[in-house]
Design a protein around this motif. Structure first.
Motif, PDB file in Angstrom:
ATOM      1  N   ASP A 355       0.844  -1.194   0.000  1.00 53.22           N
ATOM      2  CA  ASP A 355       0.000   0.000   0.000  1.00 53.22           C
ATOM      3  C   ASP A 355       0.879   1.243   0.000  1.00 53.22           C
ATOM      4  O   ASP A 355       2.111   1.155  -0.112  1.00 53.22           O
ATOM      5  CB  ASP A 355      -0.970  -0.018   1.185  1.00 53.22           C
ATOM      6  CG  ASP A 355      -0.269   0.062   2.547  1.00 53.22           C
ATOM      7  OD1 ASP A 355       0.950   0.377   2.584  1.00 53.22           O
ATOM      8  OD2 ASP A 355      -0.935  -0.183   3.571  1.00 53.22           O
ATOM      9  N   GLU A 356       0.271   2.407   0.104  1.00 51.14           N
ATOM     10  CA  GLU A 356       1.027   3.658   0.023  1.00 51.14           C
ATOM     11  C   GLU A 356       2.050   3.808   1.147  1.00 51.14           C
ATOM     12  O   GLU A 356       3.043   4.511   1.008  1.00 51.14           O
ATOM     13  CB  GLU A 356       0.062   4.847   0.051  1.00 51.14           C
ATOM     14  CG  GLU A 356      -0.766   5.001  -1.214  1.00 51.14           C
ATOM     15  CD  GLU A 356       0.082   5.336  -2.433  1.00 51.14           C
ATOM     16  OE1 GLU A 356       1.149   5.951  -2.247  1.00 51.14           O
ATOM     17  OE2 GLU A 356      -0.313   4.964  -3.553  1.00 51.14           O
ATOM     18  N   ALA A 357       1.808   3.104   2.275  1.00 51.23           N
ATOM     19  CA  ALA A 357       2.738   3.189   3.394  1.00 51.23           C
ATOM     20  C   ALA A 357       3.805   2.096   3.357  1.00 51.23           C
ATOM     21  O   ALA A 357       4.621   1.999   4.274  1.00 51.23           O
ATOM     22  CB  ALA A 357       1.960   3.100   4.711  1.00 51.23           C
ATOM     23  N   GLY A 367      -2.632  -2.913  -5.484  1.00 56.14           N
ATOM     24  CA  GLY A 367      -1.711  -1.992  -4.830  1.00 56.14           C
ATOM     25  C   GLY A 367      -0.490  -1.763  -5.696  1.00 56.14           C
ATOM     26  O   GLY A 367      -0.486  -2.070  -6.888  1.00 56.14           O
ATOM     27  N   ARG A 368       0.547  -1.248  -5.099  1.00 53.83           N
ATOM     28  CA  ARG A 368       1.773  -0.913  -5.831  1.00 53.83           C
ATOM     29  C   ARG A 368       2.679  -2.143  -5.898  1.00 53.83           C
ATOM     30  O   ARG A 368       2.936  -2.794  -4.886  1.00 53.83           O
ATOM     31  CB  ARG A 368       2.488   0.240  -5.139  1.00 53.83           C
ATOM     32  CG  ARG A 368       1.624   1.471  -4.939  1.00 53.83           C
ATOM     33  CD  ARG A 368       2.347   2.518  -4.119  1.00 53.83           C
ATOM     34  NE  ARG A 368       3.472   3.075  -4.866  1.00 53.83           N
ATOM     35  CZ  ARG A 368       4.518   3.669  -4.298  1.00 53.83           C
ATOM     36  NH1 ARG A 368       4.604   3.743  -2.970  1.00 53.83           N
ATOM     37  NH2 ARG A 368       5.477   4.163  -5.039  1.00 53.83           N
ATOM     38  N   GLU A 387      11.685   4.657  -5.876  1.00 48.52           N
ATOM     39  CA  GLU A 387      11.379   4.401  -4.471  1.00 48.52           C
ATOM     40  C   GLU A 387      11.676   2.948  -4.119  1.00 48.52           C
ATOM     41  O   GLU A 387      11.428   2.035  -4.911  1.00 48.52           O
ATOM     42  CB  GLU A 387       9.901   4.705  -4.216  1.00 48.52           C
ATOM     43  CG  GLU A 387       9.449   4.511  -2.786  1.00 48.52           C
ATOM     44  CD  GLU A 387       7.970   4.798  -2.608  1.00 48.52           C
ATOM     45  OE1 GLU A 387       7.428   4.450  -1.542  1.00 48.52           O
ATOM     46  OE2 GLU A 387       7.352   5.354  -3.537  1.00 48.52           O
ATOM     47  N   HIS A 389      11.506  -0.069  -0.788  1.00 44.92           N
ATOM     48  CA  HIS A 389      11.028  -0.492   0.531  1.00 44.92           C
ATOM     49  C   HIS A 389      11.666  -1.827   0.852  1.00 44.92           C
ATOM     50  O   HIS A 389      11.452  -2.816   0.145  1.00 44.92           O
ATOM     51  CB  HIS A 389       9.501  -0.635   0.563  1.00 44.92           C
ATOM     52  CG  HIS A 389       8.764   0.646   0.747  1.00 44.92           C
ATOM     53  ND1 HIS A 389       8.751   1.345   1.930  1.00 44.92           N
ATOM     54  CD2 HIS A 389       8.018   1.364  -0.122  1.00 44.92           C
ATOM     55  CE1 HIS A 389       8.019   2.441   1.791  1.00 44.92           C
ATOM     56  NE2 HIS A 389       7.563   2.475   0.556  1.00 44.92           N
ATOM     57  N   ALA A 394      10.270  -0.078  -6.564  1.00 43.38           N
ATOM     58  CA  ALA A 394       8.964   0.186  -7.167  1.00 43.38           C
ATOM     59  C   ALA A 394       9.025   0.008  -8.669  1.00 43.38           C
ATOM     60  O   ALA A 394       9.942   0.493  -9.330  1.00 43.38           O
ATOM     61  CB  ALA A 394       8.506   1.610  -6.826  1.00 43.38           C
ATOM     62  N   LEU A 398       0.641  -0.713 -10.865  1.00 46.93           N
ATOM     63  CA  LEU A 398      -0.331  -1.204  -9.901  1.00 46.93           C
ATOM     64  C   LEU A 398      -0.716  -2.612 -10.309  1.00 46.93           C
ATOM     65  O   LEU A 398      -0.830  -2.931 -11.494  1.00 46.93           O
ATOM     66  CB  LEU A 398      -1.575  -0.310  -9.886  1.00 46.93           C
ATOM     67  CG  LEU A 398      -1.349   1.145  -9.465  1.00 46.93           C
ATOM     68  CD1 LEU A 398      -2.610   1.973  -9.721  1.00 46.93           C
ATOM     69  CD2 LEU A 398      -0.959   1.236  -7.986  1.00 46.93           C
ATOM     70  N   GLU A 413       0.925   3.363 -12.251  1.00 46.99           N
ATOM     71  CA  GLU A 413       0.488   4.221 -11.153  1.00 46.99           C
ATOM     72  C   GLU A 413       0.034   5.575 -11.667  1.00 46.99           C
ATOM     73  O   GLU A 413      -0.975   6.129 -11.201  1.00 46.99           O
ATOM     74  CB  GLU A 413       1.626   4.410 -10.144  1.00 46.99           C
ATOM     75  CG  GLU A 413       1.902   3.210  -9.269  1.00 46.99           C
ATOM     76  CD  GLU A 413       2.881   3.551  -8.161  1.00 46.99           C
ATOM     77  OE1 GLU A 413       2.590   4.483  -7.384  1.00 46.99           O
ATOM     78  OE2 GLU A 413       3.940   2.903  -8.072  1.00 46.99           O
ATOM     79  N   ASP A 414       0.779   6.119 -12.628  1.00 49.21           N
ATOM     80  CA  ASP A 414       0.430   7.444 -13.127  1.00 49.21           C
ATOM     81  C   ASP A 414      -0.664   7.399 -14.188  1.00 49.21           C
ATOM     82  O   ASP A 414      -1.070   8.436 -14.705  1.00 49.21           O
ATOM     83  CB  ASP A 414       1.668   8.177 -13.656  1.00 49.21           C
ATOM     84  CG  ASP A 414       2.482   7.342 -14.631  1.00 49.21           C
ATOM     85  OD1 ASP A 414       2.011   6.251 -15.015  1.00 49.21           O
ATOM     86  OD2 ASP A 414       3.585   7.772 -15.007  1.00 49.21           O
ATOM     87  N   ASN A 423     -11.813   5.575  -8.467  1.00 51.96           N
ATOM     88  CA  ASN A 423     -10.542   5.167  -9.062  1.00 51.96           C
ATOM     89  C   ASN A 423     -10.809   4.306 -10.293  1.00 51.96           C
ATOM     90  O   ASN A 423     -11.519   3.297 -10.205  1.00 51.96           O
ATOM     91  CB  ASN A 423      -9.701   4.372  -8.067  1.00 51.96           C
ATOM     92  CG  ASN A 423      -9.221   5.220  -6.904  1.00 51.96           C
ATOM     93  OD1 ASN A 423      -9.218   6.451  -6.980  1.00 51.96           O
ATOM     94  ND2 ASN A 423      -8.817   4.582  -5.832  1.00 51.96           N
TER      95      ASN A 423
END
Length: 511
Positions: A355-357, A367-368, A387, A389, A394, A398, A413-414, A423
């Motif tokens: 997710d975004e977090a 999600g991403r 990015e 994590h 990334a 999605l 995503e964009d 959405n």
């Protein structure tokens, strides 16, 4: 990567077959000294199978021994005449050919970085790339007219350099030359992505474990070598000591004839090429293909099934990008079970949905997409990156996973738009419309809307002789998807604007 997995995979694909001890020693010595980039892979192949035909293009067939000899002469000429030094950047603006491979090997043998330039760039884009990448030299096919103020080395001059190369020996550079692949640039000027050089057999085994390419295969690489997937195909082919068949342009009938004539057992392509083969080549014309591996964009709706109905269970779909290399691979069984899947992560790769977090999302939730493997890129040449994590990069896409662990890409995503508070994923509508028998090509994007913020616009290319109205298109979407997925704009075109790798240039769609 686990040694037992690597050894077992190499053995299954015929890379551990016995041979003369002296050849084996030369092969392993080449890899130890020159590494696992193109410079090392060509040298190990030439040490083990020097008389095997390495490349067949439209001009000539060349053995591994001769390919290495010409690449070495060119490297000495670039060093002595053009003054290319370790760390310099050399642009390569060429169509698929043996000469392009010689150039790439020569540049990286010097410890210089090869910048792979898309042959579809405009003059201003090419000037921008040359300036931003600070090119020491630009090697190009003679057909390309360079912008004013930009000098280059054409094909005729390249042959002169090889013929006039000074004597001397090449030794491995202190730091291996890297390859810089330009991103697709479908919405603007492409960025240079610094590709890693493999550190061993692991990356190769991750691919050939899932895609059954074998030592000595005859591989037609239809994808442009300047593209991440075409370049990866070349790396794999050299590692397998394969015979690479190349054509400068993808013309479906000519490519099919070349595969039949050269008895190709594998093809590396992008999805739009399969669509053109299905449309242009008679159904009875079949080369002895065991593997057709595609990447670079999503498979249009229904294409995977139709292609395998004609050519058999030979299709493998690789989902990845210039930045993450590969994320997942769909086998023929995966594509039969779920034609829109991107498959499962291969050995040594993690593909997760966050997710975004940066927290993991449950199965089935969009999600991403993030990926981890040993071939993640080293960042863009302008110093920026993507990015991350927990060691995962990334993708910019999605997507979601199903209960079987298969990856599905729902869109960029964009690309996702918010229309009236909802959405909306253009790719979902695009896949649905691609399944209509009256439609040859389709692209769906978001455009600004004064009332709803954004709305969908669908651009369609009908099959020859087919007539379809805008309201029929909207009704089809209305019957299968939510009301906010219905495109308000439906535009019919004779063709979609695409770049040299088959990706739709959304910036060139009429608004």
């Amino acid at each position: 990567m686990a040694v037992p997995f690597v050894l077992a995979t190499l053995a299954r694909r015929g890379l551990l077959r016995p041979g003369p001890p002296a050849d084996l020693i030369r092969q392993l010595t080449a890899l130890r000294r020159w590494g696992f980039g193109l410079a090392g892979e060509l040298r190990q192949a030439a040490a083990r199978d020097p008389e095997r035909v390495a490349v067949v293009d439209e001009r000539r067939a060349v053995t591994y021994r001769d390919l290495l000899e010409r690449a070495g002469r060119l490297a000495r000429a670039l060093r002595g005449t053009v003054r290319v030094e370790p760390g310099d950047r050399v642009g390569v603006l060429c169509r698929n050919s043996a000469a392009m491979i010689e150039t790439l090997v020569a540049v990286t043998s010097l410890g210089a970085d090869a910048v792979l330039i898309n042959t579809g760039l405009s003059g201003p884009q090419l000037s921008t790339v040359a300036r931003e990448q600070q090119l020491r030299a630009l090697i190009h096919d003679d057909e390309f007219e360079l912008p004013k103020g930009l000098d280059g080395i054409g094909a005729a001059r390249l042959d002169e350099l090889i013929n006039e190369a000074p004597p001397g020996e090449l030794t491995p550079p202190e730091h291996a030359g890297r390859t810089i692949v330009l991103t697709s640039g479908t919405t603007g000027v492409p960025k240079g992505a610094l590709r890693r050089t493999p550190g061993g057999f692991g990356p190769l085994c991750s691919m050939i474990d899932r895609i059954p390419l074998r030592a000595g295969d005859r591989v037609l690489i239809a994808a442009p070598l300047f593209h991440t997937w075409g370049y990866a195909g070349l790396q794999i082919a050299l590692a397998l000591r394969a015979t690479v068949v190349l054509r400068r342009r993808f013309e479906p009938v000519a490519v099919s004839a070349a595969m039949v004539r050269e008895q190709c057992t594998a093809m590396i392509a992008v999805p739009v090429m399969l669509q053109q083969l299905m449309e242009q080549v008679p159904a009875g014309r079949r080369p002895p293909l065991r593997v057709v591996a595609v990447s670079g964009s999503a498979l249009p709706g229904g294409l995977a099934t139709r292609f395998m109905d004609r050519y058999g269970g030979v299709l493998y779909n690789v989902y990845g990008s210039t930045e993450v290399s590969w994320a997942s691979i769909a086998t023929p069984a995966d594509l039969r079970a779920a034609p829109n899947t991107a498959g499962r992560p291969p050995h040594g790769t993690r593909t997760v949905v966050l997710d975004e977090a940066g927290r993991p999302l449950p199965t089935g939730t969009v999600g991403r997409l993030f990926v981890g493997n040993e071939m993640l890129f080293d960042g863009y040449s302008n110093g920026t990156s993507r990015e991350r994590h927990h060691g995962l990069l990334a993708t910019g896409d999605l997507g979601h996973l199903d209960a079987a662990g298969r990856v599905f890409v729902d869109g960029r995503e964009d690309d996702m738009i918010v229309s009236g508070g909802e959405n909306v994923f253009p790719a979902e509508v695009e896949n649905l419309l691609a399944g209509l028998p009256q439609i040859r090509e389709v692209a769906v994007i978001g455009v600004p809307d004064a009332r709803y913020g954004e709305r969908l616009a669908a651009y369609l290319v009908p099959q020859p002789g087919e007539i379809l109205g805008p309201e029929q298109v909207r009704d089809h979407v209305r019957r299968h998807l939510a009301r906010f997925c219905v495109p308000r704009d439906v535009v019919f075109l004779p063709s979609l604007p695409r770049n040299a790798t088959g990706k739709v240039l959304t910036r060139d769609l009429p608004r």
